[in-house]
Design an enzyme around this catalytic site. Structure first.
Site, PDB file in Angstrom:
ATOM      1  N   SER A   7      70.471 -46.797 -15.040  1.00 52.58           N
ATOM      2  CA  SER A   7      70.261 -46.183 -16.350  1.00 52.58           C
ATOM      3  C   SER A   7      71.108 -44.910 -16.488  1.00 52.58           C
ATOM      4  CB  SER A   7      68.785 -45.828 -16.505  1.00 52.58           C
ATOM      5  OG  SER A   7      68.389 -45.005 -15.421  1.00 52.58           O
ATOM      6  N   CYS A  69      68.670 -49.532 -10.053  1.00 52.91           N
ATOM      7  CA  CYS A  69      67.693 -48.805 -10.873  1.00 52.91           C
ATOM      8  C   CYS A  69      66.345 -49.459 -10.641  1.00 52.91           C
ATOM      9  CB  CYS A  69      68.085 -48.912 -12.345  1.00 52.91           C
ATOM     10  SG  CYS A  69      66.906 -48.169 -13.480  1.00 52.91           S
ATOM     11  N   GLU A 177      68.271 -33.550 -11.695  1.00 51.11           N
ATOM     12  CA  GLU A 177      69.515 -33.462 -12.475  1.00 51.11           C
ATOM     13  C   GLU A 177      69.859 -32.014 -12.809  1.00 51.11           C
ATOM     14  OE1 GLU A 177      69.958 -36.253 -15.620  1.00 51.11           O
ATOM     15  OE2 GLU A 177      70.059 -37.872 -14.141  1.00 51.11           O
ATOM     16  N   HIS A 211      66.873 -41.560  -8.091  1.00 46.33           N
ATOM     17  CA  HIS A 211      67.177 -40.136  -7.890  1.00 46.33           C
ATOM     18  C   HIS A 211      66.544 -39.561  -6.621  1.00 46.33           C
ATOM     19  CE1 HIS A 211      68.451 -40.351 -12.007  1.00 46.33           C
ATOM     20  NE2 HIS A 211      68.724 -39.068 -12.072  1.00 46.33           N
TER      21      HIS A 211
HETATM   22  N1  DGL Z   1      67.169 -44.912 -12.558  1.00 41.22           N
HETATM   23  C1  DGL Z   1      65.775 -44.806 -12.902  1.00 41.22           C
HETATM   24  C2  DGL Z   1      64.942 -45.477 -11.801  1.00 41.22           C
HETATM   25  O1  DGL Z   1      65.397 -45.713 -10.689  1.00 41.22           O
HETATM   26  C3  DGL Z   1      65.333 -43.367 -13.058  1.00 41.22           C
HETATM   27  C4  DGL Z   1      65.856 -42.727 -14.311  1.00 41.22           C
HETATM   28  C5  DGL Z   1      65.315 -43.367 -15.561  1.00 41.22           C
HETATM   29  O2  DGL Z   1      64.129 -43.182 -15.900  1.00 41.22           O
HETATM   30  O3  DGL Z   1      66.083 -44.045 -16.212  1.00 41.22           O
HETATM   31  O4  DGL Z   1      63.814 -45.784 -12.028  1.00 41.22           O
END
Ligand code: DGL
Length: 290
Positions: A7, A69, A177, A211
Site C-alpha cells: 500500500s 502488505c 513514517e 512497517h
Molecule cells: N502495508 C500495510 C500492512 O502491512 C500497512 C499500511 C497500511 O495500512 O496501508 O498492513
C-alpha cells in the site's frame, strides 16, 4: 522479474530481504503512496486497489508477485490468485508457519492494522494449514516440496492447541513514517499496545504489518519472553525455496540485479522515509496506475 507491491513503502522491508536472499534477480516494486493507508479501508476497496497494483506489476513484466502488505494479504489474496495466472505470495502464511515452528506454549500474538485483524486472516490460515497442509500459491501445477517438508514439521506443533491473540496497532505506521518512534510518547504507545499480549503470556509475536520490522529492536526489547517473527524474512525464505523447487519458473526470471521502485505519489519526505527503510538512497519513480 519479481514484482513486489505494498500500500505504501512499508513493503520495502520485504524487498530488502528478497534482495538479500536473491541478490541477482530483477525486482520491480510498487508502493501505492497516493492511496496509503489501506489498513482502515473496506474490504471492497482493498480488493480493488490490490487488483490495480498487481495489474501494474504484470504489465511491467512480473512473472511472480509478492504481496508485501499484510492488509492486502489478509483481505485480497484469494481474489488476486483467481485473477492473475502467476504465482502469488502473501505474507500471512509464511509468518504463521514460522510462528508455529517456534512456539512452545501455542500462544501466538499478532499486532497489525485494523483491516488485517478484522479479517481474522491468521485464524483462517491456521485452519487451512491444519486441513490441507500447504498453501495454494497459484492455481497452476507447481511443485511445493519445500512447503510440504516444512509442513510436516509444523504438523507436530499444530496438533497442540494454538491460540492466537490479536492487537490492533494503527498508530505505529504514522509514528514510524514520521520517524517519531524513539520519542517517549511513542514508546509509551508501543508499551500500551504490547501490554495485553504480555498479559496473555504469548511466547511468539508476529509483526503483522510491513512497517513493524523497522522497530524490531524496540518491540523485542519490550517482549523479552517472546520470539519475534518478521514476515519479511519468512516470505523471502519461502520465495527462495520455491524457486529452488521450480527451476522452470526460476529460469524465466531475469537476473541482472536491476531494481526499479515505483510509487503513485512522490514527495521529498517520501524519499527520506524510503532511505530510512532501505538504509540507502533509492530512486523512486512516480507512476499513474489507474
Ligand atoms: N502495508 C500495510 C500492512 O502491512 C500497512 C499500511 C497500511 O495500512 O496501508 O498492513
Amino acid at each position: 522479474m519479481i514484482g513486489i507491491f505494498d500500500s505504501g513503502i512499508g513493503g520495502l522491508t520485504v524487498l530488502k530481504e528478497i534482495k538479500r536472499l536473491l541478490p541477482f534477480y530483477d525486482l520491480v516494486y510498487f508502493g501505492d503512496t497516493a492511496r496509503v493507508p489501506y489498513g482502515n479501508r473496506s474490504s471492497a476497496l482493498i480488493n480493488q486497489y490490490a487488483q490495480e497494483d498487481a495489474n501494474f506489476l504484470i504489465k511491467m513484466g512480473a512473472k511472480i508477485i509478492v504481496v508485501a502488505c499484510n492488509t492486502v494479504s489478509a483481505v485480497a489474496l484469494e481474489n488476486l490468485r483467481n485473477n492473475f495466472p502467476v504465482p502469488i505470495f502473501g505474507v500471512i502464511q509464511p509468518a504463521l508457519r514460522a510462528a508455529l515452528q517456534v512456539t512452545k506454549s501455542g500462544r501466538i500474538g499478532v499486532i497489525a492494522t485494523r483491516a488485517t485483524i478484522s479479517s481474522n486472516a491468521f485464524t483462517k490460515e491456521l485452519k487451512v494449514l491444519n486441513l490441507h497442509g500447504k498453501e495454494n500459491i497459484t492455481d497452476s501445477n507447481i511443485n511445493v516440496p519445500a512447503f510440504v517438508r516444512r509442513q510436516q514439521q509444523i504438523k507436530k506443533t499444530a496438533d497442540q492447541k494454538i491460540k492466537i491473540f490479536y492487537q490492533i496497532a494503527p498508530l505505529l505506521v504514522p509514528l514510524i513514517e514520521e520517524n517519531y518512534i524513539y520519542k517517549s510518547e511513542a514508546v509509551k504507545i508501543i508499551k500500551q499496545y504490547l501490554q495485553p499480549l504480555k498479559k496473555e503470556q504469548i511466547d511468539t509475536l508476529i509483526l503483522g504489518c510491513t512497517h513493524y520490522p523497522i522497530i524490531y529492536d524496540l518491540i523485542s526489547a519490550k517482549m523479552k519472553n517472546a520470539k519475534i517473527i518478521n514476515p519479511a524474512l519468512q516470505v523471502a525464505k519461502e520465495l527462495k525455496d520455491f524457486l529452488l523447487s521450480n527451476p522452470d519458473i526460476d529460469r524465466s526470471l531475469s537476473k541482472r540485479k536491476q531494481i526499479r521502485y515505483f510509487v503513485s505519489d512522490l514527495t521529498p519526505h517520501l524519499n527520506d522515509i524510503a532511505k530510512n527503510f532501505m538504509g540507502q538512497n533509492i530512486n523512486l519513480e512516480k507512476v499513474e496506475i489507474t
